[in-house]
Design an enzyme around this catalytic site. Structure first.
Site, PDB file in Angstrom:
ATOM      1  N   LYS A 175      -0.378   0.081   3.640  1.00 15.43           N
ATOM      2  CA  LYS A 175      -1.569  -0.436   2.973  1.00 15.43           C
ATOM      3  C   LYS A 175      -2.317  -1.366   3.933  1.00 15.43           C
ATOM      4  O   LYS A 175      -1.693  -1.998   4.774  1.00 15.43           O
ATOM      5  CB  LYS A 175      -1.183  -1.200   1.703  1.00 15.43           C
ATOM      6  CG  LYS A 175      -0.296  -0.425   0.729  1.00 15.43           C
ATOM      7  CD  LYS A 175      -1.051   0.680   0.019  1.00 15.43           C
ATOM      8  CE  LYS A 175      -0.139   1.359  -1.017  1.00 15.43           C
ATOM      9  NZ  LYS A 175      -0.829   2.437  -1.740  1.00 15.43           N
ATOM     10  N   HIS A 294       3.208  14.887  -1.827  1.00 18.03           N
ATOM     11  CA  HIS A 294       2.543  13.955  -2.739  1.00 18.03           C
ATOM     12  C   HIS A 294       1.890  14.761  -3.856  1.00 18.03           C
ATOM     13  O   HIS A 294       1.390  15.860  -3.627  1.00 18.03           O
ATOM     14  CB  HIS A 294       1.492  13.124  -2.005  1.00 18.03           C
ATOM     15  CG  HIS A 294       1.066  11.909  -2.769  1.00 18.03           C
ATOM     16  ND1 HIS A 294       0.243  11.975  -3.870  1.00 18.03           N
ATOM     17  CD2 HIS A 294       1.362  10.592  -2.602  1.00 18.03           C
ATOM     18  CE1 HIS A 294       0.044  10.751  -4.337  1.00 18.03           C
ATOM     19  NE2 HIS A 294       0.720   9.898  -3.594  1.00 18.03           N
TER      20      HIS A 294
END
EC number: 4.1.1.39
Length: 457
Positions: A175, A294
């Site tokens: 992140k 994902h």
């Protein structure tokens, strides 16, 4: 117009809407071991009988159309049609029913999840007779399972490649997911892996944007994991997202990852598509790459309770299409997920044989024969205080993935990774000593924090 060619409206073939249940509702049908079985949650329009609605689903997802056609006589309809063979009410819902449909195996192309979904859910969800429709589960027969390669490697081969046994694997999503340069991104990867994580990860929408082109990211991440490996003596990995706008570009990225010598790549299997995913899975098996999956976009498909496709079906499809990991919710984090239902599709991902268990949402017994298993990934709003629950719920064959739960540590990325590794090791040791993680979890973390300033911070 001559008398010989003149046609009057009252003469000739009369088309008309037929009742599907006359042909496609067969309550006496005995299912075959080779049938693909589907459980649909059906919400008919007012005035439409459940038998007609269930038969309509069977017809429109197999051989049927709205009327009788001349070419019906040129094939064996009885051999190829789908059949609604049982209907039951949904407890607590007046207007909802579970319709069970059996499809002959010959309706489907071998080894093609794309074709299977195109047939079963491709057109019927827009059907007028239905107010809503949800595919709750599929039974894939062994005869069809054996036409798929499935996961490139599977759980045991992955553990052997990584030389990691007896505990869940630890990961972290870097992140902020967008905006970092490739060099700063690689720095964060190094710090997390050096701190004790097994994996770091590209987020689902990190592809090849102007601020960080894919080739630069791949190079800096490979440098980071090799440096971390040299310093820790452990095998490390970073999920390099190979998802791209074309299959050719996706393959190019996977080839470059292999040339760098990294152990794992990643794909967004729903947005990328099943055909692309299966192609990438085949490449990964042939070239020794693990494949992380994902599920970006899944909630668009599976979140509504009465319309769409349940995630357990998407999970089964992924196991067939191919992937060594897939995100599977957390039960305890920021994303939606009930424990019993989640444990149901986690077992469907990992186990060779799963028995019918309606309390966990499993409508059919599923035999995967020799298809390798998939590691479920717990990810989304989790941190060290969730570690005891995650270890208990998911067990050793899982990946526990902390994004903000690692990078949000007050001392930085590496201490955040240390805190996660210490918490995991403490929970695994306590479990192996016979302690109750559900009851004593917080005490276990507090005890471990006495010996780890990073965990205590």
């Amino acid at each position: 117009m001559s008398p010989q060619t003149e046609t009057k409206a009252s003469v000739g073939f009369k088309a008309g809407v037929k009742e599907y249940k006359l042909t496609y509702y067969t309550p006496d049908y005995e299912t075959k071991d080779t049938d693909i079985l589907a459980a649909f949650r059906v919400t008919p329009q007012p005035g439409v009988p459940p038998e007609e609605a269930g038969a309509a689903v069977a017809a429109e997802s197999s051989t049927g159309t709205w009327t009788t056609v001349w070419t019906d006589g040129l094939t064996s309809l009885d051999r190829y049609k789908g059949r609604c063979y049982h209907i039951e009410p949904v407890p607590g819902e007046e207007s909802q029913f579970i319709a069970y449909v059996a499809y002959p195996l010959d309706l489907f192309e071998e080894g093609s999840v794309t074709n299977m979904f195109t047939s079963i859910v491709g057109n019927v969800f827009g059907f007028k007779a239905l107010r809503a429709l949800r595919l709750e589960d599929l039974r894939i027969p062994p005869a069809y399972v054996k036409t798929f390669q499935g996961p490139p490697h599977g759980i045991q081969v992955e553990r052997d490649k990584l030389n990691k046994y007896g505990r869940p694997l630890l990961g972290c999503t870097i992140k902020p997911k967008l905006g970092l340069s490739a060099k700063n991104y690689g720095r964060a990867v190094y710090e997390c892996l050096r701190g004790g994580l097994d994996f770091t990860k590209d987020d689902e929408n990190v592809n090849s944007q102007p601020f960080m082109r894919w080739r630069d990211r791949f190079v800096f991440c490979a440098e980071a994991l090799y440096k971390a490996q040299a310093e820790t003596g452990e095998i490390k990995g970073h999920y390099l997202n190979a998802t791209a706008g074309t299959c050719e570009e996706m393959n190019k990225r996977a080839v470059f990852a292999r040339e760098l010598g990294v152990p794992i790549v990643m794909h967004d299997y729903l947005t990328g598509g099943f055909t692309a995913n299966t192609s990438l899975a085949h490449y990964c098996r042939d070239n020794g790459l693990l494949l992380h999956i994902h599920r970006a976009m899944h909630a668009v498909i599976d979140r509504q309770k009465n319309h769409g496709i349940h995630f357990r079906v998407l999970a089964k499809a992924l196991r067939m299409s191919g992937g060594d990991h897939i995100h599977a919710g957390t039960v305890v984090g920021k994303l939606e997920g009930e424990r019993d239902i989640t444990s149901g599709f986690v077992d469907l991902l990992r186990d060779d044989f799963v028995k019918k268990d309606r309390s966990r949402g499993i409508y059919f017994t599923q035999d995967w024969v020799s298809l390798p298993g998939v590691l479920p990934v717990a990810s989304g709003g989790i941190h060290v205080w969730h570690m005891p629950a995650l270890t208990e719920i998911f067990g050793d064959d899982s990946v526990l993935q902390f994004g903000g739960g690692t990078l949000g540590h007050p001392w930085g990325n590496a201490p955040g990774a240390v805190a996660n590794r210490v918490a995991l090791e403490a929970c695994v040791q306590a479990r192996n000593e016979g302690r109750d993680l559900a009851r004593e979890g917080n005490d276990i973390i507090r005890e471990a924090s006495k010996w780890s300033p990073e965990l205590a911070a």
